[in-house]
Enzyme design. Structure first.
Site, short mmCIF file in Angstrom:
data_model
loop_
_atom_site.label_atom_id
_atom_site.label_comp_id
_atom_site.label_asym_id
_atom_site.label_seq_id
_atom_site.Cartn_x
_atom_site.Cartn_y
_atom_site.Cartn_z
N ASP A 10 -16.21 -38.47 -32.47
CA ASP A 10 -15.86 -39.14 -33.71
C ASP A 10 -17.00 -40.07 -34.13
OD1 ASP A 10 -14.16 -41.04 -35.58
OD2 ASP A 10 -12.85 -39.35 -35.13
N ALA A 50 -24.96 -42.32 -25.62
CA ALA A 50 -25.43 -43.65 -26.01
C ALA A 50 -24.78 -44.66 -25.06
CB ALA A 50 -25.04 -43.95 -27.45
N CYS A 109 -15.34 -44.32 -31.62
CA CYS A 109 -14.93 -43.00 -31.13
C CYS A 109 -13.52 -42.64 -31.57
CB CYS A 109 -15.05 -42.93 -29.61
SG CYS A 109 -16.73 -43.25 -29.00
#
Length: 230
Positions: A94, A178, A194
Site C-alpha cells: 500500500d 525501506a 501500509c
C-alpha cells in the site's frame, strides 16, 4: 560503493550500487532499466552477467503500490503545496513514506537462479532485517498476513519498522524494502502507513533513543543479505 561481490559457492555476481541520497524517480528509472535488461536476457536465453542491489536514501516522497488505496494518503493537497511528491508505482503493498535517515534497498535479482519463490524471497528479506535489528538489541518479528518487520507483535504497541513491496516478472525482482533507521517518524502522520489505521511505526533510533550510523547499518545489511543469497 560500486563493486562486484563474488560469492564463490554459487558463482554469482552481484553489483552493489550505493546511490547515496538520490531522487526517487531517478532510482525508479534505473531500477526499471536494470529490471528489463535481466528479463530480456532471460527471454533471449542469454546469460545474466550481473544482478544488482541498489542501496541508499531518498528525499521525502510518498509512494502507493498498484493495489493500494489512495485514501490512505491523508493530506495530499498540503504535501503538494510543500513540494513533496505522491507517486503511484508498480510494486505490491500500500502506501509508504521514503525520506532521509531511511535505508532503501532495491535488489534486482533472478529468483529462479537462487531457487526462490516470491514468498520465500519476501521471507528471506524479512529474516535479513530481523537479523540486522538483533545487532542493535531490537527484537524484530513477522506478522501473519502483513509483509515487513514489526516490533512488539501481538501487543497494543505493535509497530512497523521496515516496509516491503516488490514487483516480480519472470522471477526477476525490483523495488524492495525501506528500513527506518534515523527517519523522522512525524512524516508518517500524513498517511495510514501500509494501509493500517491502528498500527504505529518506529525506527532503530526511536527504539534505542539515539541515532546510529546509517553507513554502518547499510554495510551490515549488505553482508547479511549477500550471505543469505548463497
Amino acid at each position: 560503493m560500486d563493486a562486484i561481490y563474488r560469492v564463490p559457492t554459487i558463482e554469482m555476481n552481484i553489483k552493489i550500487d550505493d546511490f547515496g541520497i538520490t531522487d526517487y524517480r531517478e532510482m525508479w528509472n534505473r531500477q526499471k532499466s536494470l529490471f528489463h535488461s535481466l528479463i530480456d536476457a532471460k527471454k533471449e536465453h542469454r546469460p545474466i552477467e550481473n544482478e544488482y542491489i541498489l542501496i541508499g536514501e531518498h528525499p521525502a516522497v510518498y509512494t502507493l503500490g498498484f493495489h493500494g488505496n489512495a485514501a490512505n494518503m491523508l493530506h495530499a493537497e498540503e504535501l503538494k503545496k510543500r513540494g513533496i511528491e505522491f507517486i503511484h508505482i508498480e510494486r505490491g503493498g500500500d502506501i509508504t513514506y521514503h525520506g532521509p535517515g531511511q535505508m532503501i534497498v532495491y535488489p534486482i535479482l533472478d529468483l529462479e537462479y537462487h531457487h526462490l519463490g516470491v514468498k520465500q524471497y519476501m521471507s528471506l528479506l524479512e529474516d535479513c532485517v530481523i537479523k540486522l535489528l538483533a545487532n542493535y538489541g531490537i527484537n524484530g518479528e513477522k506478522v501473519d498476513g502483513a509483509t515487513g518487520v514489526w516490533i512488539d507483535v501481538g501487543t497494543p504497541n505493535e509497530r512497523k519498522i521496515c516496509a516491503m513491496g516488490i514487483k516480480c516478472s519472470k522471477f526477476v525482482t525490483m523495488h524492495g524494502l525501506a528500513l527506518n533507521v534515523n527517519t523522522d517518524l512525524i512524516a508518517f502522520s500524513a498517511i495510514n502507513p501500509c494501509g493500517f489505521v491502528d498500527k504505529g511505526v518506529s525506527s532503530i533510533a526511536q527504539e534505542l533513543s539515539y541515532p546510529v550510523n546509517l553507513e554502518t547499518v547499510k554495510s551490515q545489511f549488505l553482508e547479511i543479505l549477500l550471505t543469505a543469497l548463497q
